[in-house]
Design an enzyme around this catalytic site. Structure first.
Site, PDB file in Angstrom:
ATOM      1  N   HIS A  24      34.881  47.647  43.400  1.00 23.37           N
ATOM      2  CA  HIS A  24      36.193  47.796  42.743  1.00 23.37           C
ATOM      3  C   HIS A  24      36.794  49.198  42.923  1.00 23.37           C
ATOM      4  O   HIS A  24      37.882  49.463  42.410  1.00 23.37           O
ATOM      5  CB  HIS A  24      36.072  47.484  41.248  1.00 23.37           C
ATOM      6  CG  HIS A  24      35.730  46.054  40.949  1.00 23.37           C
ATOM      7  ND1 HIS A  24      36.468  44.994  41.453  1.00 23.37           N
ATOM      8  CD2 HIS A  24      34.729  45.487  40.222  1.00 23.37           C
ATOM      9  CE1 HIS A  24      35.932  43.850  41.033  1.00 23.37           C
ATOM     10  NE2 HIS A  24      34.873  44.125  40.294  1.00 23.37           N
ATOM     11  N   ASP A  60      30.513  38.423  45.761  1.00 23.59           N
ATOM     12  CA  ASP A  60      30.549  38.660  44.312  1.00 23.59           C
ATOM     13  C   ASP A  60      31.582  37.713  43.683  1.00 23.59           C
ATOM     14  O   ASP A  60      32.528  37.269  44.342  1.00 23.59           O
ATOM     15  CB  ASP A  60      30.949  40.120  44.061  1.00 23.59           C
ATOM     16  CG  ASP A  60      30.865  40.514  42.598  1.00 23.59           C
ATOM     17  OD1 ASP A  60      29.836  41.075  42.205  1.00 23.59           O
ATOM     18  OD2 ASP A  60      31.842  40.270  41.853  1.00 23.59           O
TER      19      ASP A  60
HETATM   20 ZN   LIG Z   1      31.577  40.768  39.917  1.00 29.61          ZN
END
Ligand SMILES: [Zn+2]
Length: 373
Positions: A190, A226
């Site tokens: 992220h 993910d």
């Molecule tokens: Zn995640």
């Protein structure tokens, strides 16, 4: 009941592997356990976080019991790291906790973790230059885009250790190992060039891809399995053709993090146009559709002729995981690994999310077993 996946893309040219030769080398570091976020501030409320040190301890215990070759990370310099991240972000992360404690926030108002209270959004600045504020409580919002990603005394040490773990895994692959697994924590996908969030501080997978480029691979594919979209990795390589990014993830339009990125129409920009591929999935998606999406991502990497692969290996799409509504089984993760192994590329798998402590180890083991071909 799970429908068997047909490997139609590669039936014509099956890739055969010596199973023992593709057994993953596992790279780890004591440093990765030192990050203790303590909590997440979510909608203004201090809640217990799920990104805890026990995650890596559980994974390592499972892999150790399965007789993987587990090695410690070697120290590496900052050269790749500074080519991925704004040096200002790195300097901030190194010094933030000390600045916070020096400013007295632990005693007054009683906050023992660095947390932003003000973010300089483009709308607030309206074209003004983004200055570096003198106050640490304001600087916190200059580099962090959420309130969930707290900085404590061991955060920098752990994030930097994860980079060493990642670069050591890359070293093994560039020296000829077909598969290496970086047991990283905190996760990284992220983090953009100059902003961190989503329980991530430095982008391990992006560093792996860049290091593989610098080791001579002309095109590197990042495939992110993910449960959440890796907005940071996408942003870092969005304008580039030499590192491709593909992700399957819970649909941000269904109300899931990172909310503002991960849509199917984000295909890259400039030289990177077409190199980015997002496959958003509906809540409750299970093995069948999830594995079809993995096949699409593999086909994308194959069509763009990548010569090395980075897998952002999050296992939070699993059925029992508390952080996403996807419903992938342990067998599903092994099948995903097998689909990616069929690409026949030297592969660095980098740990991202995965928060159900009781099943984390077997999910990672299953994926690595699949990646072993
Ligand atoms: Zn995640």
């Amino acid at each position: 009941m799970r429908v068997p996946i047909t490997h139609k893309l590669w039936d014509a040219e099956p890739v055969t592997h010596d199973a023992s030769a593709r057994r993953a080398i596992v790279v780890r570091s004591d440093g990765c356990a030192l990050h203790v976020p303590g909590a997440e501030i979510w909608v203004g409320v201090r809640t217990p976080g799920t990104e805890v040190a026990e995650r890596v301890e559980r994974i390592e215990a499972t892999l150790d019991a399965r007789d993987y070759n587990i090695v410690n990370a070697d120290g590496h310099g900052d050269s790749v790291l500074v080519s991925i991240h704004d040096p200002g972000l790195i300097t901030y992360l190194q010094s933030a906790y000390e600045r916070w404690t020096d400013a007295g926030f632990v005693a007054d108002p009683g906050q023992d973790r660095v947390v932003p209270y003000l973010m300089p959004t483009p709308g607030m600045l309206d074209g003004l230059p983004e200055r570096e504020p003198t106050a640490i409580h304001a600087a916190a919002g200059r580099w962090c885009y959420d309130t969930m990603t707290l900085i404590g005394p061991g955060t920098w040490t752990a994030a930097r250790a994860a980079i060493d773990v990642t670069l050591t895994a890359v070293d093994h692959v560039t020296k000829g190992a077909p598969l290496a697994y970086a047991l990283t924590r905190p996760p990284g996908h992220h983090v953009t060039r100059s902003a961190f969030g989503g329980s991530c501080y430095l982008n391990n997978a992006a560093v792996a891809a860049q290091a593989l480029r610098e080791a001579g691979h002309e095109r590197v594919a990042v495939i992110d399995i993910d449960a959440h979209h890796g907005n940071g990795t996408q942003a870092i390589f969005y304008d580039r053709a030499d590192v491709t990014y593909g992700s399957l993830h819970i649909d941000p339009a269904a109300g899931w993090f990172p909310h503002y990125a991960g849509f199917a129409d984000e295909r890259g920009r400039g030289a990177g146009t077409g190199a980015n591929l997002n496959i958003p999935l509906a809540p409750e998606t299970g093995d069948d559709l999830w594995l079809k999406a993995v096949e699409q991502l593999a086909a994308h990497a194959s069509a763009l002729q990548a010569s090395a692969l980075v897998v952002s290996l999050g296992v939070d799409a699993a059925l029992d995981d508390p952080e996403s509504p996807l419903r992938v089984s342990v067998d599903g993760y092994e099948s995903a690994g097998r689909i990616l192994a069929a690409l026949g590329l030297p592969t660095v798998a980098v740990q991202e999310g995965g928060y159900h402590l009781d099943t984390l180890g077997k999910l990672v083991d299953a994926t690595l077993t699949g990646l072993g071909g």
